[in-house]
Design a protein around this motif. Structure first.
Motif, PDB file in Angstrom:
ATOM      1  N   PRO A  21      -1.859  15.905   4.804  1.00  0.00           N
ATOM      2  CA  PRO A  21      -2.628  16.051   3.552  1.00  0.00           C
ATOM      3  C   PRO A  21      -1.725  16.215   2.332  1.00  0.00           C
ATOM      4  CG  PRO A  21      -3.584  17.409   5.282  1.00  0.00           C
ATOM      5  CD  PRO A  21      -2.271  16.931   5.798  1.00  0.00           C
ATOM      6  N   GLY A  22      -0.652  16.985   2.468  1.00  0.00           N
ATOM      7  CA  GLY A  22       0.249  17.194   1.341  1.00  0.00           C
ATOM      8  C   GLY A  22       0.968  15.927   0.931  1.00  0.00           C
ATOM      9  N   VAL A  23       1.370  15.126   1.909  1.00  0.00           N
ATOM     10  CA  VAL A  23       2.051  13.856   1.614  1.00  0.00           C
ATOM     11  C   VAL A  23       1.118  12.919   0.853  1.00  0.00           C
ATOM     12  CG1 VAL A  23       3.007  11.760   2.657  1.00  0.00           C
ATOM     13  CG2 VAL A  23       3.683  14.006   3.533  1.00  0.00           C
ATOM     14  N   VAL A  24      -0.129  12.821   1.323  1.00  0.00           N
ATOM     15  CA  VAL A  24      -1.093  11.930   0.666  1.00  0.00           C
ATOM     16  C   VAL A  24      -1.386  12.409  -0.760  1.00  0.00           C
ATOM     17  CG1 VAL A  24      -3.488  11.132   0.714  1.00  0.00           C
ATOM     18  CG2 VAL A  24      -2.117  11.110   2.811  1.00  0.00           C
ATOM     19  N   ARG A  25      -1.538  13.718  -0.935  1.00  0.00           N
ATOM     20  CA  ARG A  25      -1.789  14.239  -2.286  1.00  0.00           C
ATOM     21  C   ARG A  25      -0.624  13.897  -3.220  1.00  0.00           C
ATOM     22  NH1 ARG A  25      -3.958  18.787   0.504  1.00  0.00           N
ATOM     23  NH2 ARG A  25      -1.939  19.867   0.338  1.00  0.00           N
ATOM     24  N   SER A  26       0.610  14.032  -2.715  1.00  0.00           N
ATOM     25  CA  SER A  26       1.784  13.716  -3.535  1.00  0.00           C
ATOM     26  C   SER A  26       1.817  12.235  -3.891  1.00  0.00           C
ATOM     27  CB  SER A  26       3.063  14.105  -2.789  1.00  0.00           C
ATOM     28  OG  SER A  26       3.117  15.492  -2.574  1.00  0.00           O
ATOM     29  N   LEU A  27       1.514  11.394  -2.931  1.00  0.00           N
ATOM     30  CA  LEU A  27       1.507   9.946  -3.191  1.00  0.00           C
ATOM     31  C   LEU A  27       0.466   9.583  -4.239  1.00  0.00           C
ATOM     32  CD1 LEU A  27       1.877   8.628   0.478  1.00  0.00           C
ATOM     33  CD2 LEU A  27       3.517   8.254  -1.377  1.00  0.00           C
ATOM     34  N   ASP A  28      -0.687  10.228  -4.159  1.00  0.00           N
ATOM     35  CA  ASP A  28      -1.777   9.887  -5.077  1.00  0.00           C
ATOM     36  C   ASP A  28      -1.485  10.295  -6.524  1.00  0.00           C
ATOM     37  OD1 ASP A  28      -3.197   8.741  -3.042  1.00  0.00           O
ATOM     38  OD2 ASP A  28      -4.542  10.452  -2.709  1.00  0.00           O
ATOM     39  N   THR A  29      -0.507  11.174  -6.716  1.00  0.00           N
ATOM     40  CA  THR A  29      -0.161  11.572  -8.094  1.00  0.00           C
ATOM     41  C   THR A  29       0.812  10.596  -8.753  1.00  0.00           C
ATOM     42  OG1 THR A  29       1.733  12.925  -7.399  1.00  0.00           O
ATOM     43  CG2 THR A  29      -0.436  14.012  -7.474  1.00  0.00           C
ATOM     44  N   LEU A  30       1.384   9.694  -7.952  1.00  0.00           N
ATOM     45  CA  LEU A  30       2.392   8.775  -8.482  1.00  0.00           C
ATOM     46  C   LEU A  30       1.736   7.584  -9.159  1.00  0.00           C
ATOM     47  CD1 LEU A  30       4.840   8.713  -5.411  1.00  0.00           C
ATOM     48  CD2 LEU A  30       5.023  10.107  -7.485  1.00  0.00           C
ATOM     49  N   GLY A  31       2.473   6.990 -10.099  1.00  0.00           N
ATOM     50  CA  GLY A  31       2.032   5.724 -10.681  1.00  0.00           C
ATOM     51  C   GLY A  31       2.104   4.622  -9.637  1.00  0.00           C
ATOM     52  N   TRP A  32       1.461   3.481  -9.949  1.00  0.00           N
ATOM     53  CA  TRP A  32       1.312   2.424  -8.926  1.00  0.00           C
ATOM     54  C   TRP A  32       2.664   1.943  -8.404  1.00  0.00           C
ATOM     55  CZ3 TRP A  32       2.685  -2.753  -8.383  1.00  0.00           C
ATOM     56  CH2 TRP A  32       2.074  -3.414  -7.307  1.00  0.00           C
ATOM     57  N   GLU A  33       3.581   1.547  -9.283  1.00  0.00           N
ATOM     58  CA  GLU A  33       4.871   1.013  -8.825  1.00  0.00           C
ATOM     59  C   GLU A  33       5.682   2.080  -8.115  1.00  0.00           C
ATOM     60  OE1 GLU A  33       7.421  -1.387 -11.103  1.00  0.00           O
ATOM     61  OE2 GLU A  33       5.848  -2.726 -11.846  1.00  0.00           O
ATOM     62  N   GLU A  34       5.663   3.287  -8.630  1.00  0.00           N
ATOM     63  CA  GLU A  34       6.406   4.375  -8.002  1.00  0.00           C
ATOM     64  C   GLU A  34       5.846   4.669  -6.610  1.00  0.00           C
ATOM     65  OE1 GLU A  34       7.897   8.911  -9.188  1.00  0.00           O
ATOM     66  OE2 GLU A  34       6.332   7.897 -10.370  1.00  0.00           O
ATOM     67  N   ARG A  35       4.525   4.562  -6.480  1.00  0.00           N
ATOM     68  CA  ARG A  35       3.894   4.815  -5.184  1.00  0.00           C
ATOM     69  C   ARG A  35       4.273   3.743  -4.155  1.00  0.00           C
ATOM     70  NH1 ARG A  35      -0.920   5.153  -6.769  1.00  0.00           N
ATOM     71  NH2 ARG A  35      -1.909   3.229  -5.995  1.00  0.00           N
ATOM     72  N   GLN A  36       4.369   2.485  -4.594  1.00  0.00           N
ATOM     73  CA  GLN A  36       4.729   1.420  -3.645  1.00  0.00           C
ATOM     74  C   GLN A  36       6.115   1.656  -3.067  1.00  0.00           C
ATOM     75  OE1 GLN A  36       2.065  -0.351  -2.893  1.00  0.00           O
ATOM     76  NE2 GLN A  36       1.178   0.793  -4.626  1.00  0.00           N
ATOM     77  N   LEU A  37       7.054   2.066  -3.921  1.00  0.00           N
ATOM     78  CA  LEU A  37       8.401   2.355  -3.437  1.00  0.00           C
ATOM     79  C   LEU A  37       8.394   3.565  -2.512  1.00  0.00           C
ATOM     80  CD1 LEU A  37      11.418   1.747  -3.424  1.00  0.00           C
ATOM     81  CD2 LEU A  37      11.642   3.161  -5.490  1.00  0.00           C
ATOM     82  N   ALA A  38       7.630   4.587  -2.862  1.00  0.00           N
ATOM     83  CA  ALA A  38       7.548   5.780  -2.021  1.00  0.00           C
ATOM     84  C   ALA A  38       6.961   5.452  -0.653  1.00  0.00           C
ATOM     85  CB  ALA A  38       6.709   6.846  -2.721  1.00  0.00           C
ATOM     86  N   LEU A  39       5.964   4.570  -0.628  1.00  0.00           N
ATOM     87  CA  LEU A  39       5.352   4.171   0.641  1.00  0.00           C
ATOM     88  C   LEU A  39       6.349   3.431   1.523  1.00  0.00           C
ATOM     89  CD1 LEU A  39       1.891   3.046  -0.749  1.00  0.00           C
ATOM     90  CD2 LEU A  39       2.245   4.853   0.952  1.00  0.00           C
ATOM     91  N   VAL A  40       7.143   2.555   0.923  1.00  0.00           N
ATOM     92  CA  VAL A  40       8.152   1.816   1.683  1.00  0.00           C
ATOM     93  C   VAL A  40       9.210   2.772   2.217  1.00  0.00           C
ATOM     94  CG1 VAL A  40      10.072   0.203   1.420  1.00  0.00           C
ATOM     95  CG2 VAL A  40       7.788  -0.428   0.624  1.00  0.00           C
ATOM     96  N   LYS A  41       9.642   3.725   1.367  1.00  0.00           N
ATOM     97  CA  LYS A  41      10.619   4.704   1.827  1.00  0.00           C
ATOM     98  C   LYS A  41      10.040   5.566   2.949  1.00  0.00           C
ATOM     99  CE  LYS A  41      13.601   5.172  -2.222  1.00  0.00           C
ATOM    100  NZ  LYS A  41      14.186   6.135  -3.193  1.00  0.00           N
TER     101      LYS A  41
END
Length: 745
Positions: free
Chosen positions: A531-551
């Motif tokens: 849950p914490g990981v998903v909440r953190s991802l959802d706070t990111l901007g779109w491009e930043e989130r795509q990179l975070a997802l790949v990492k």
């Protein structure tokens, strides 16, 4: 493989015990559960096939009932693990000299328990010779038939022999487009069959000059009675001392006809005029060349007559012997001017026995299933180097063993392979690459202590775990030493085959899932973090989130875990192309092959899956059918998905609406062979129109499939966690592979 001495013919297994160095129950394994037999009796060798049911342990996972409990607070495991007994089918194939047939039949008779299901089929010329003996010993009736089982179920069954290559064996990948071809069986004589489909074939010719001729004439010429001793003599002989060559007739090459001076003009031609004794070695070599050349020319003529460009050779005459294969290959190349290819089979001696077995076992529907070679119970293709004598080569007076286990579901090609016939799963051929072979064999040897400790630790309540683990160690160590000497023993040697052999040996000694408790613990930790990981991802901007997802996919988490890994230079970096593609329309359906349990699947894969679902892409998540290392299994993924669905409405609705589908791959390997996947998975890929394939992890995306060409978009992601491999690929430890590929138009 067991070496034999003199045979006795007394009743019971005592005579067999005296004949072989391995205990008979290690050769005729699981006889108490044997149900069906077939025998192929040739002029010199007997091939026995039988079907048995094998009881072995499997690790099962089952979700707890968490109603009314706060599992995050209680830190309770996400599921329970139990070890259960499971029964599967196994095929056994054994090859031995006819000298031992009575002792073997006595041993089988005395150890068969299930007398109601004994059915035997017989084929081969010797089936008639030994008919009364078979009926007397086993009270069974012989019968006969059969062919294609090995091609469908053993990927590296066929090979070409190239004398001056290192190694000499070049294995061919089996594929559906092998028809038509010529099958030449060299037993006592020669039988030639034109094969057009699995169900349509015809005998087109043959010859009385075959293996029996070599053996018979060889015995007369050399006074040597054993077939393999003749082959050993031939390997040390010089045929030009006996044969008349073109240069002996013309003083050199025949320029007008384009004939080399080294060609044989007349087999044994010098023996008529030379006033000298010829050595046994030279006569055996000349005889072997004469018969092999004759067979090769005959096969070539039939291939040309029927417009065929592939000839598969089998039968006891071949026996993996280099001189025989070299001569036949040369003959085929010479007479066809290189237009016809000669191929040989790892299990050439078993064709008749397997065919007879399949004919007699139709009620068990063996062809309805896929089967896999059990490396733990198979002896492999043994070395026949001339410098090794018959005892070291372990051919004369031996028992060759092949075991095949029935898989739960039929296996087929991934429909998205661009060209299935040319697909090769493995990135590095260790048979061919001596430096890589030495490194990886040493690597697996050095890791063995850790595997043994892990196996024992996985069964703390078992009183004999340490003893079984030690047996595992010895068996796998012996396999590794065999592969050092004969890297071609089980086909093309790869990191995948080394891993699979280790898993087979672990299963042999009832260690079905040594990492089960580790995975259980890591899955529990990762689920609490989800849950914490998903909440953190959802706070990111779109491009930043795509990179975070790949990492997250690469390192298992965008925070502390794996931070070092993804901060290293990216060895293969197609991320900008992938990001650009994400700005376009969503994919219709993504097929994702998951890797590890714990952080990887829960904090890496599922957030990535969630993002695809939000884009409107359906997802097929494919996990191993059975355990291998710490890889997530299909059973574990179902529980993990259920727990995540309870925390995340996106995953919950996708599961309910079948936009997220969890399937099994049909594999129990840390690597991935896209030509042997569960039939149900392949059907689903077609049905949903998958247009993106994601393969993650070093085993699936680097050791295998690094060069796999697909007819849709693909992502291959991995962190290189091995320094030697990273350097070989041009990077360093923890280098990142992010390979986005789009098929050419």
């Amino acid at each position: 493989m067991a070496e034999c001495g003199a045979s006795g013919s007394g009743s019971s297994g005592d005579s067999l015990d005296k004949s072989i160095t391995l205990p008979p129950d290690e050769i005729f394994r699981n006889l108490e559960n044997a149900k069906r037999f077939a025998i192929d009796i040739g002029g010199s060798l007997t091939k026995l096939a039988y079907y048995s049911t094998v009881q072995h342990k499997v690790a099962k996972v089952r979700s707890f009932d968490h109603s009314g409990k706060d599992t995050e607070r209680d830190h309770e495991p996400p599921y329970e693990i139990s070890v259960q007994e499971e029964i599967t089918a196994r095929l056994h194939f054994i090859k031995f000299e006819n000298t031992y047939i009575e002792a073997c039949l006595d041993f089988i008779k005395d150890h068969l328990v299930n007398t109601e299901t004994k059915v035997i089929q017989a084929t081969g010329g010797g089936a008639y010779k030994f008919k009364d003996l078979i009926e007397e010993k086993l009270r069974l009736n012989p019968w006969c038939s059969g062919w294609h089982f090995l091609f469908r179920n053993i990927p590296h069954e066929a090979f070409v022999y190239q004398k001056d290559s290192d190694p000499e064996f070049r294995f061919q990948t089996n594929h559906p487009h092998i028809f038509p071809y010529l099958l030449v069986n060299i037993g006592s004589g020669v039988s030639i069959v034109k094969v057009e489909t699995e169900d349509r074939f015809e005998w087109v010719g043959g010859s009385s000059i075959g293996g029996g001729t070599f053996w018979g004439l060889g015995a007369l010429l050399t006074k040597t009675k054993k077939f393999d001793e003749l082959l050993h003599l031939a390997s040390r002989g010089q045929h030009s001392n006996v044969d008349m060559l073109v240069r002996d007739v013309y003083g050199g090459a025949h320029q007008t006809l384009g004939l080399s001076g080294n060609l044989i003009a007349s087999s044994f031609g010098k023996s008529a005029t030379a006033d000298q004794e010829f050595s046994k070695e030279d006569m055996a070599k000349s005889l072997l060349h004469m018969i092999s050349n004759d067979i090769g020319q005959l096969a070539c003529l039939h291939a040309r007559l029927h417009s065929l460009d592939r000839v598969y050779f089998g039968g006891f005459f071949i026996r993996g012997h280099p001189v025989t294969m070299r001569t036949i290959t040369y003959s085929i190349n010479f007479f066809s001017k290189g237009e016809v290819q000669a191929l040989f089979l790892r299990h050439e001696g078993y064709l008749g026995a397997i065919g007879a077995f399949l004919k007699g076992a139709e009620q068990d529907n063996p062809n309805q299933y896929s089967w896999g070679e059990n490396y733990a119970g198979s002896s492999g293709l043994m070395s026949t180097s001339p410098e090794l004598g018959p005892a070291q080569r372990a051919r004369s007076g031996t028992f060759d063993l092949l075991e095949m286990d029935r898989l739960e579901r039929p296996l087929v090609n991934l429909p998205l392979l661009l060209d299935p016939p040319s697909y090769v799963p493995d990135t590095v051929d260790l048979t061919d690459d001596a430096l890589a072979r030495k490194y990886w064999l040493t690597c697996f040897e050095e890791a063995l202590d850790g595997v043994v400790k892990r196996a024992v630790a996985s069964q703390p309540d078992s009183v004999d775990a340490a003893e079984r683990a030690e047996k595992f160690r010895q068996k796998y160590w012996n396999k590794l030493q065999t592969l050092r000497q004969q890297p071609f023993a089980y086909g093309t040697l790869t990191v995948r085959s080394l891993l699979d052999t280790r898993e087979h040996c672990l299963n042999e000694f009832n260690f079905p899932d040594p990492y089960s408790k580790v995975k259980q613990r890591e899955n529990g930790v990762a689920l609490r973090c989800f849950p914490g990981v998903v909440r953190s991802l959802d706070t990111l901007g779109w491009e930043e989130r795509q990179l975070a997802l790949v990492k997250g996919l690469l390192a298992g988490n965008v925070f502390d875990w794996g931070a070092k890994a993804v901060s290293e230079p990216w060895l293969v970096d197609s991320y900008s192309e992938w990001l650009q593609r994400l700005k376009g329309p969503p994919h219709k359906c993504a097929l994702i092959f998951a890797d590890n349990s714990g952080i990887d699947i829960i904090l890496g894969v599922f957030p990535f899956v969630r993002e695809l679902l939000l884009r409107g892409t359906e997802v097929i998540l494919a996990c191993n059918s059975g355990p291998a290392l710490n890889d997530v299994t299909h059973g574990e993924s179902l529980i993990v998905a259920e727990r995540i669905a309870g925390m995340d409405p996106v995953v919950h609705s996708a599961l309910r609406e079948e936009r997220l589908l969890l399937v099994q791959t049909g594999s129990s390997s840390p690597c991935l062979d896209l030509s042997r996947l569960d039939k149900g998975l392949a059907a689903l890929v077609r049905e949903r129109g998958a247009d993106l394939v994601v393969i993650e992890g070093m085993g699936r995306a680097v050791h295998t499939n690094y060069h796999a060409a697909l007819c849709c978009e693909s992502l291959k992601l991995a962190v290189i966690k091995n320094a030697w491999l990273a350097e070989r690929l041009g990077g360093r430890l923890f280098s990142v592979i992010f390979k986005y590929e789009v098929p050419a138009e």
